[in-house]
Design an enzyme around this catalytic site. Structure first.
Site, PDB file in Angstrom:
ATOM      1  N   CYS A  80       4.961   6.507   5.928  1.00 21.92           N
ATOM      2  CA  CYS A  80       5.430   5.044   6.277  1.00 21.92           C
ATOM      3  C   CYS A  80       6.736   4.506   5.981  1.00 21.92           C
ATOM      4  CB  CYS A  80       4.426   4.131   5.588  1.00 21.92           C
ATOM      5  SG  CYS A  80       4.181   2.357   6.432  1.00 21.92           S
ATOM      6  N   HIS A 168      -0.968   6.534   7.315  1.00 17.60           N
ATOM      7  CA  HIS A 168      -1.358   6.814   5.769  1.00 17.60           C
ATOM      8  C   HIS A 168      -2.294   8.062   5.845  1.00 17.60           C
ATOM      9  CE1 HIS A 168       0.899   3.553   3.961  1.00 17.60           C
ATOM     10  NE2 HIS A 168       0.729   3.015   5.379  1.00 17.60           N
ATOM     11  N   GLU A 170      -3.282   9.434   3.099  1.00 19.59           N
ATOM     12  CA  GLU A 170      -3.899   9.036   1.779  1.00 19.59           C
ATOM     13  C   GLU A 170      -5.284   8.292   1.955  1.00 19.59           C
ATOM     14  OE1 GLU A 170      -1.152   7.884   2.758  1.00 19.59           O
ATOM     15  OE2 GLU A 170      -0.893   5.875   1.834  1.00 19.59           O
TER      16      GLU A 170
END
Ligand code: XMP
Length: 508
Positions: A80, A168, A170
C-alpha cells in the site's frame, strides 16, 4: 545465524498483522519504526517489507526513508503506502484515487512469470484500503497484477529486487495474500522457514544458559499464560536457580490459587505461594475509585514481592513474561515513537535487578505453542487473560471479602458453564462483574432486594478491540438461572452487549 525479515512501520494499523503472517510462514521477522532503517543493513536481514501508512506520499508530514540506503541486492516489498512510496520516489506518479477504494476487489490480470505472482491467478480476491493510487510507474518497473479499478495493482523491478502491492496481502480477506507473502519471503528472500516452537525452545534455553550461568533468578507468577510459559522455559534452562513467587491478593477466581499452585508444582517449578490477602483487603477498605484501587494493588504487590524476594539469597535477575506486542514501538501519527512496554507495576525499577525476558520475541499464539511443546497442561496454556488486579476491577465500588466471595461464586458458575458447553475456547475472555446496585425481586413468596451481576464475554485477537460474544440464549438462560438460584445475595443477571471501543473489556 537466525535469518530475519524486517518490517519497517509507517504507522499502518495492519503492520502487526504483516508480522504475524510472516511468522505463520515459520519465518522470523521484526517490526521497526521506519526511522530505524539502518537496521536493514545487519548481516542476518534477508528481506524488507514496507508497511502501509495513514499518510499520502505527497503529504509534507509523510514518513520517509532513504530507499537508496537499502542494499541493492536486498529484496524489498512495499505494501500500500510502501508500494506508493517506492514508486513515487523512483519517479512514478501517485494521485488521489477518483474514489477511495475499500474492500474486496478481484485480480483481472496477473503476470504469472513474476516470482511474486507464482500460483496467483486472475479472479482471486484481494483487499483494498487506500485513498491514493499509483497512476504511472518508473521506467524500469512493470505491472504484474491489476484489478478492474486499479491498473497498477502490483509492480516489480526484478533487477533491483523491488516489488509493490497496492492491496493488503496480510488481511484475511486477501485470498491469495499468504501465497504472495510466501513467494516473497521464501522464494525471493530465500527464508528457510525454520522458525517454530521447538527451534525457539532450543535456542532460547541455550541462550538463557549462557546469559544466566549460575546466577539466581526470581520470577513473579500470575497464573496467566505468559508468566507461566516464561517460568517453565527458565526452569528447563536453569532448574532450581529459578525461584517463582505467586502472590495471592485475595481477588483471584474461586479456588484459583490452589489449583494454579498445584499445576506449577506438577510442572516441577520451585514456587513460593504467598497469601497476602489480609494486607490487600485492609489497604483497599472503603476505596471506590478505580485508579486508586489499581495503584494500591500495584504498590502492595511490589511490597509483598520485594519482601519475599529479599528472603532469597544472591538473586541477580528478575524474569518477566513480557511478550512481543508489549515491546513493539508503535508510531503515533506525529511520528513520535511511543514505547508501549509495560512491565509489572514498576518492579524492575524498585528491585534493581537485571531483567530477563525470554518471551519478548513472541506473539501470544506463539507463546501458547511454546507452552504446548514444553508439555504444559492445556488449562494453563488456554487460560483467558485475567487482569492483574483481579476481581478488584470487577467489583464496582468498595471491596470487601464478602463481595469477593459472592462474585467468585457467580464467576465460577459462568466460567464452568462455558467450559462444560465447549464455549470457553471460543471467547477471548469472560467473567462476571458485581454491580453497585440492588434491585427488587421475588423468590417464592418473598420480596427480595439484592445485588445485580453482569456477565461479560468478548471475542478479540489482541484486546485492543473486542466485540461482545454472541453466546447462545439457552446458555445465557441456564447460567442466569444457576447464578440466581445458587449465589446468595444475587437476584438479577445482565449480559453486557458493548463492544470495545467505545466500551472497554473490564468495567473499571
Ligand atoms: P480493557 O478493560 O482496557 O482491557 O479493555 C484490555 C485487556 O487488559 C486487561 N486489563 C488489565 N490487565 N492489569 C492487567 O494486568 C490491569 O490493570 C488491567 N486492566 C485491564 C483486561 O483484562 C483485558 O484483557
Amino acid at each position: 545465524m537466525r535469518q530475519k525479515i524486517i518490517i519497517l512501520d509507517f504507522g499502518s494499523q495492519t503492520t502487526q498483522l504483516i508480522a504475524r503472517r510472516v511468522r505463520e510462514l515459520n519465518v522470523y521477522c521484526e517490526i521497526l519504526p521506519y526511522n530505524r532503517q539502518e537496521a536493514v543493513n545487519a548481516p542476518d536481514v534477508i528481506g524488507v517489507i514496507l508497511s502501509g501508512s495513514p499518510f499520502s506520499v505527497y503529504d509534507p508530514a509523510a514518513f520517509k526513508i532513504d530507499l537508496g540506503a537499502i542494499p541493492s541486492d536486498m529484496p524489498v516489498l512495499g505494501i500500500c503506502y510502501g508500494a506508493q512510496f517506492m514508486a513515487y520516489r523512483n519517479g512514478g506518479k501517485v494521485e488521489p484515487a477518483p474514489s477511495r477504494e475499500y474492500g474486496r476487489a478481484h485480480l483481472n490480470h496477473v503476470d504469472a512469470n513474476d516470482p511474486l505472482m507464482k500460483d496467483i491467478h486472475p479472479g482471486m480476491q484481494v483487499w483494498m484500503s487506500h485513498g491514493d493510487t499509483i497512476t504511472a510507474l518508473p521506467d524500469n518497473f512493470k505491472i504484474i497484477a491489476s484489478t478492474e479499478d486499479v491498473a497498477i495493482g502490483a509492480y516489480a523491478d526484478t533487477t533491483m529486487k523491488r516489488w509493490g502491492v497496492q492491496f493488503h496481502p496480510e488481511v484475511h480477506h486477501s485470498q491469495c495474500g499468504m501465497d504472495i507473502l510466501r513467494n516473497f519471503v521464501v522464494d525471493i528472500c530465500g527464508a528457510r522457514q525454520d522458525w517454530n516452537a521447538d527451534a525457539f525452545i532450543d535456542s532460547t534455553v541455550a541462550a538463557l544458559r549462557s546469559q544466566l550461568g549460575d546466577d539466581k533468578v526470581v520470577l513473579g507468577l500470575s497464573g496467566g499464560v505468559d508468566s507461566s510459559v516464561a517460568a517453565v522455559l527458565l526452569n528447563r534452562a536453569i532448574g532450581h536457580n529459578l525461584t517463582c513467587i505467586f502472590v495471592d491478593h485475595g481477588m483471584l477466581r474461586k479456588n484459583e490459587f490452589n489449583q494454579v499452585m498445584a499445576d506449577y508444582q506438577g510442572l516441577g517449578l520451585n514456587v513460593i505461594g504467598v497469601d497476602a490477602s489480609a494486607k490487600f483487603f485492609a489497604d483497599l477498605a472503603g476505596v471506590t475509585d478505580p485508579e486508586k484501587k489499581r495503584k494500591i494493588i500495584g504498590r502492595d504487590f511490589i511490597e509483598v514481592f520485594d519482601e519475599e524476594a529479599h528472603k532469597l539469597k544472591d538473586i541477580k535477575w528478575l524474569a518477566q513474561g513480557t511478550i512481543y506486542p508489549d515491546c513493539i514501538e508503535s508510531l503515533s501519527i506525529t511520528g513520535t515513537v511511543i514505547k508501549s512496554h509495560h512491565n509489572v507495576g514498576g518492579l524492575p525499577e524498585k528491585m534493581n535487578l537485571k531483567l530477563c525476558e525470554p518471551l519478548r520475541l513472541l506473539f501470544k499464539d506463539e507463546v501458547r505453542a511454546v507452552g504446548h511443546q514444553l508439555g504444559m497442561p492445556e488449562r494453563l496454556i488456554k487460560r483467558h487473560p485475567f487482569p492483574g488486579p483481579g476481581l478488584a476491577v470487577r467489583i464496582l465500588g468498595d471491596i470487601t471479602p464478602e463481595k469477593v466471595a459472592v462474585l467468585q461464586e457467580a464467576d465460577d458458575i459462568f466460567i464452568q458453564g462455558l467450559r462444560d458447553s465447549g464455549l470457553y475456547d471460543q471467547v477471548w475472555q469472560a467473567g462476571a462483574i458485581l454491580l453497585p446496585v440492588q434491585s427488587v425481586g421475588v423468590m417464592g413468596d418473598e420480596r427480595t432486594y439484592e445485588r445485580a451481576v453482569a456477565l461479560r464475554a468478548v471475542t478479540s485477537t489482541d484486546a485492543m478491540t473486542a466485540d461482545w460474544a454472541h453466546l447462545p440464549y439457552e446458555f445465557l438462560a441456564r447460567v442466569s438461572n444457576d447464578i440466581i438460584n445458587k449465589v446468595r445475595g444475587v437476584n438479577r443477571v445482565c449480559y453486557d452487549i458493548s463492544s470495545k471501543p467505545p466500551a472497554t473489556i473490564e468495567w473499571e
